[in-house]
Design a protein around this motif. Structure first.
Motif, PDB file in Angstrom:
ATOM      1  N   VAL A 162       0.849  -1.193   0.000  1.00 12.31           N
ATOM      2  CA  VAL A 162       0.000   0.000   0.000  1.00 12.31           C
ATOM      3  C   VAL A 162       0.885   1.244   0.000  1.00 12.31           C
ATOM      4  O   VAL A 162       1.825   1.350   0.796  1.00 12.31           O
ATOM      5  N   VAL A 163       0.609   2.195  -0.898  1.00 13.42           N
ATOM      6  CA  VAL A 163       1.365   3.449  -0.944  1.00 13.42           C
ATOM      7  C   VAL A 163       0.873   4.340   0.193  1.00 13.42           C
ATOM      8  O   VAL A 163      -0.283   4.761   0.207  1.00 13.42           O
ATOM      9  N   VAL A 164       1.738   4.615   1.158  1.00 15.31           N
ATOM     10  CA  VAL A 164       1.319   5.339   2.359  1.00 15.31           C
ATOM     11  C   VAL A 164       1.702   6.814   2.338  1.00 15.31           C
ATOM     12  O   VAL A 164       1.217   7.593   3.159  1.00 15.31           O
ATOM     13  N   ALA A 165       2.575   7.227   1.413  1.00 13.91           N
ATOM     14  CA  ALA A 165       2.962   8.637   1.312  1.00 13.91           C
ATOM     15  C   ALA A 165       3.571   8.874  -0.056  1.00 13.91           C
ATOM     16  O   ALA A 165       4.172   7.965  -0.646  1.00 13.91           O
ATOM     17  N   ALA A 166       3.409  10.095  -0.578  1.00 17.77           N
ATOM     18  CA  ALA A 166       3.965  10.432  -1.886  1.00 17.77           C
ATOM     19  C   ALA A 166       4.217  11.923  -1.965  1.00 17.77           C
ATOM     20  O   ALA A 166       3.522  12.721  -1.328  1.00 17.77           O
ATOM     21  N   ALA A 167       5.221  12.310  -2.724  1.00 21.24           N
ATOM     22  CA  ALA A 167       5.528  13.718  -2.968  1.00 21.24           C
ATOM     23  C   ALA A 167       5.869  13.897  -4.437  1.00 21.24           C
ATOM     24  O   ALA A 167       6.764  13.235  -4.959  1.00 21.24           O
ATOM     25  N   SER A 168       5.131  14.768  -5.113  1.00 21.93           N
ATOM     26  CA  SER A 168       5.412  15.120  -6.501  1.00 21.93           C
ATOM     27  C   SER A 168       6.294  16.361  -6.483  1.00 21.93           C
ATOM     28  O   SER A 168       5.940  17.370  -5.855  1.00 21.93           O
ATOM     29  N   LEU A 169       7.447  16.317  -7.158  1.00 21.24           N
ATOM     30  CA  LEU A 169       8.486  17.329  -6.974  1.00 21.24           C
ATOM     31  C   LEU A 169       8.818  18.058  -8.274  1.00 21.24           C
ATOM     32  O   LEU A 169       8.558  17.549  -9.371  1.00 21.24           O
ATOM     33  N   THR A 170       9.416  19.229  -8.131  1.00 22.94           N
ATOM     34  CA  THR A 170       9.906  20.017  -9.260  1.00 22.94           C
ATOM     35  C   THR A 170      11.414  20.200  -9.103  1.00 22.94           C
ATOM     36  O   THR A 170      11.963  19.892  -8.047  1.00 22.94           O
ATOM     37  N   PRO A 171      12.114  20.720 -10.133  1.00 22.35           N
ATOM     38  CA  PRO A 171      13.579  20.862 -10.047  1.00 22.35           C
ATOM     39  C   PRO A 171      13.990  21.996  -9.098  1.00 22.35           C
ATOM     40  O   PRO A 171      14.437  23.048  -9.522  1.00 22.35           O
ATOM     41  N   GLU A 172      13.810  21.780  -7.811  1.00 19.24           N
ATOM     42  CA  GLU A 172      14.140  22.820  -6.836  1.00 19.24           C
ATOM     43  C   GLU A 172      14.571  22.166  -5.538  1.00 19.24           C
ATOM     44  O   GLU A 172      13.834  21.394  -4.939  1.00 19.24           O
ATOM     45  N   GLY A 173      15.772  22.467  -5.086  1.00 17.51           N
ATOM     46  CA  GLY A 173      16.251  21.980  -3.806  1.00 17.51           C
ATOM     47  C   GLY A 173      16.544  20.488  -3.817  1.00 17.51           C
ATOM     48  O   GLY A 173      16.469  19.806  -4.840  1.00 17.51           O
TER      49      GLY A 173
END
Length: 674
Positions: free
Chosen positions: A314-325
């Protein structure tokens, strides 16, 4: 545009306002600015960051480049292949359509049916699915002006509903072209759209997709208890892996993949995911995944997605990111979790899996009544943090408020106390459900028209400017647990915060820029209003932590320093010529302590394998034995800060199989060494 010289001003809180010499703007720079008619921007830069800048915006330009790169990866076709698909009768389902209102607001939707009103015309679908072959959605929509500069952009997920980009048309824009990126079928453009009216607003470098969103599916769990959005993002990552790398699963964690491998570290009941071995070893020789923002599609390189799955997949956490940091994902470990595995999707090199990390019972989250097992939202915009230890930023707000008050009123004491005369300036705390709210002025809590509320009077005249400049809250021990610095444009000053674990009383303070610092009455916090106390985790203590327990140092602690002294004494007796201690090296990885930090809590473990979770990397053994020659274990762990002050320590018996020290990172700490 049209600037020929620039003069800078710096305001020191102690020594006043200073002016630079005038700096002439080079003619070529002024001409370049005039060519794209860059307007002035009215937005404050916060926390040492950038103010919203006129385009070209690095983030927009990078994501535009990423869209072109993704299209080329899907449809290689050689150097003569089109950069994107243009409008044709065959492309009407994927074509973005632009409309601009009389007020200068542009709206972009995808699919002819969104503008024609004809039910027979196609509309691009949004299909969240845990099947890599079934997930289908618009990842990104953006608008470019007559120069090809991106003026607005929106990011979408498989659960965003029908994608719509709505954004004001900036000053100076005469033509718009829209682009939409489908996760399966590539990048599509609209026909150029001539603009009759602009909004008159300046260009801003801000994604149009709202963080909180209003799509019901953003926080919805499926009947099976899974998060639709998380599962669909993970499925799309696998689809990319299959399409571009002909691999049905993520690349495994190996030594050759150390730069792309995600590492999951547990701290208390929180997990933190970072990418690259160097993020956990802190060894400059170990790789860390780069973040390269670039307008060149061949150069943009970053981690586009991080997610974590539990023992059941089960996917319990996710973060969609951009080219920063530097990419990272932090989340509370859901109740019932026994194992976690992290995944990272590199925009260029594919999907990588981390090692499975076992979760001990004490590291699992606490199940609260009415609270789902995990939150179902992409971690993109941050949230509210709970302070379990003194916070340096909060204490700086307090120090600045006290400094300002004593300068305004040298004979006025530390602050003004609550009284009938001070009700307009007095801050009032209310608490419910573990959340506290501070407002200023009696009328904010009585809601009676006769009771005063502090006004906000923004003005460029120093004598007329009147507002609440800061609010902070201290607990029963005087520890500042929440703080806000406010601009002069906030009409209704307010501070909302999560009440920390163990709080029994709160007192709020408000700083008026003109009339000084005012304290509110102390408010008792009932048990039901407090945060959740995690098992075995005290709020504060200055004592040696036994058997891997929690220790918190708020000042140099004699007991900690005795642990350090005993360790140094033992080392010099064992190795008279070995220096004060052994330093980190490839040969010492079995004995080297590794510090990780998340959520204000630090954890020390011993042996490289404790942070990489690779079976080939060593972990220090524990060999309890009554034979002196066979007894082998970690006898003590301690941590020192940037000033050499020991901030946490543990004396361990020979029976601790996995030596570990967990501690709250003290206020003002900038570096740690274990």
């Amino acid at each position: 545009a049209n600037a020929t010289s620039l003069t800078a001003f710096a305001l020191c809180n102690t020594h006043g306002l200073f002016q630079s010499a005038a700096y002439p703007v080079p003619e070529d720079a002024a001409a370049a600015a005039a060519a794209v008619a860059l307007p002035r921007v009215c937005e404050l830069a916060r926390c040492g960051g950038r103010a919203a800048a006129p385009n070209p915006c690095v983030q927009f330009a990078s994501m535009q480049a990423e869209s072109l790169r993704a299209h080329r990866a899907m449809f290689p076709g050689g150097p003569t292949a089109p950069k994107y698909f243009t409008p044709t009768n065959e492309n009407t389902k994927h074509t973005p359509y632009v409309r601009v209102s009389a007020g200068g607001v542009a709206t972009v939707t995808v699919g002819l049916g969104t503008v024609s009103g004809n039910p027979a015309d196609p509309v691009h679908p949004t299909s969240p699915s845990s099947d890599p072959g079934g997930v289908h959605y618009i990842e990104r929509i953006y608008l470019t002006d007559q120069y090809g500069v991106v003026v607005a952009m929106g990011e979408y997920t498989p659960s965003s509903g029908r994608p719509v980009l709505a954004a004001p048309v900036p000053q100076g824009v005469t033509r718009l072209t829209a682009f939409s990126l489908c996760n399966k079928h590539g990048l599509f453009s609209s026909d150029p759209f001539d603009v009759a009216a602009t909004s008159g607003e300046a260009r801003a470098c801000e994604f149009a997709a709202a963080c909180e969103g209003d799509a019901p599916s953003k926080t919805a769990l499926t009947d099976a208890g899974r998060c639709e959005q998380h599962e669909a993002l993970a499925a799309n990552a696998l689809r990319v892996q299959q399409t571009l790398f002909s691999s049905p699963e993520a690349f495994a964690p190996t030594a050759s993949n150390a730069k792309h491998t995600p590492y999951l570290v547990l701290t208390g009941s929180f997990a933190r995911v970072t990418v690259g071995l160097g993020t956990v070893t802190q060894d400059p020789a170990d790789p860390v995944h780069p973040t390269t923002a670039s307008a060149d599609p061949t150069q943009v390189h970053y981690i586009a997605l991080l997610y974590a799955v539990d023992q059941d997949g089960v996917v319990v956490a996710a973060a969609s990111l951009t080219p920063e940091g530097r990419p990272s994902l932090e989340f509370e470990v859901p109740a019932g979790t026994t194992a976690l595995r992290a995944y990272s999707l590199c925009n260029t090199h594919g999907l990588f899996a981390g090692a499975e990390v076992a979760v001990a019972p004490a590291q699992r989250g606490v199940m609260l009544p009415g609270r789902p097992r995990f939150s179902c939202g992409v971690a993109a915009c941050g949230g509210v943090a709970v302070a379990n230890a003194p916070c340096a930023e909060y204490e700086l707000v307090q120090a600045r408020a006290l400094q300002t008050h004593t300068r305004l009123f040298p004979d006025g004491g530390t602050f003004f106390t609550p009284s009938r005369e001070n009700t307009k300036h007095t801050p009032y705390v209310t608490a419910a459900g573990g959340v506290g709210v501070v407002t200023v002025g009696l009328g904010t809590v009585t809601h009676r028209p006769d009771d005063p509320i502090h006004p906000t009077t923004p003005s460029t005249a120093p004598g007329e400017l009147h507002y609440i400049a800061a609010i902070y809250v201290a607990d029963q021990d005087g520890v500042v647990v929440a703080a806000a610095v406010l601009p002069a444009t906030v009409a209704a000053p307010r501070l909302e915060f999560v009440i920390p674990t163990g709080t029994t009383a709160l007192r709020a303070y408000s700083l008026c820029n003109t009339h000084g610092l005012f304290a509110g009455a102390e408010v008792a916090v009932a048990p039901a209003q407090r945060g959740v106390m995690l098992p075995g985790r005290p709020r504060f203590s200055c004592g040696v932590a036994a058997c891997g327990g929690v220790a918190v140092a708020n000042a140099p602690c004699a007991e900690y320093e005795l642990v350090q002294a005993r360790a140094l004494q033992t080392h010099t007796r064992l190795f008279p010529d070995g220096g004060t201690f052994f330093t980190p090296s490839r040969e010492n990885t079995k004995h080297t302590p590794y510090v990780t930090a998340a959520g204000g809590v630090g954890v020390v473990t011993v042996g490289l394998g404790t942070v990489t979770h690779r079976p080939d990397d060593p972990i220090h053994p524990t060999t309890p034995s009554t034979a002196p020659g066979e007894l082998h274990y970690i006898a003590a762990i301690y941590v020192a800060d940037q000033d050499g002050v020991v901030v946490a320590a543990a004396v361990l018996p020979a029976t601790v199989a996995a030596p570990r020290l967990e501690f709250v990172i003290p206020t003002g700490t900038t570096a740690l060494r274990a």
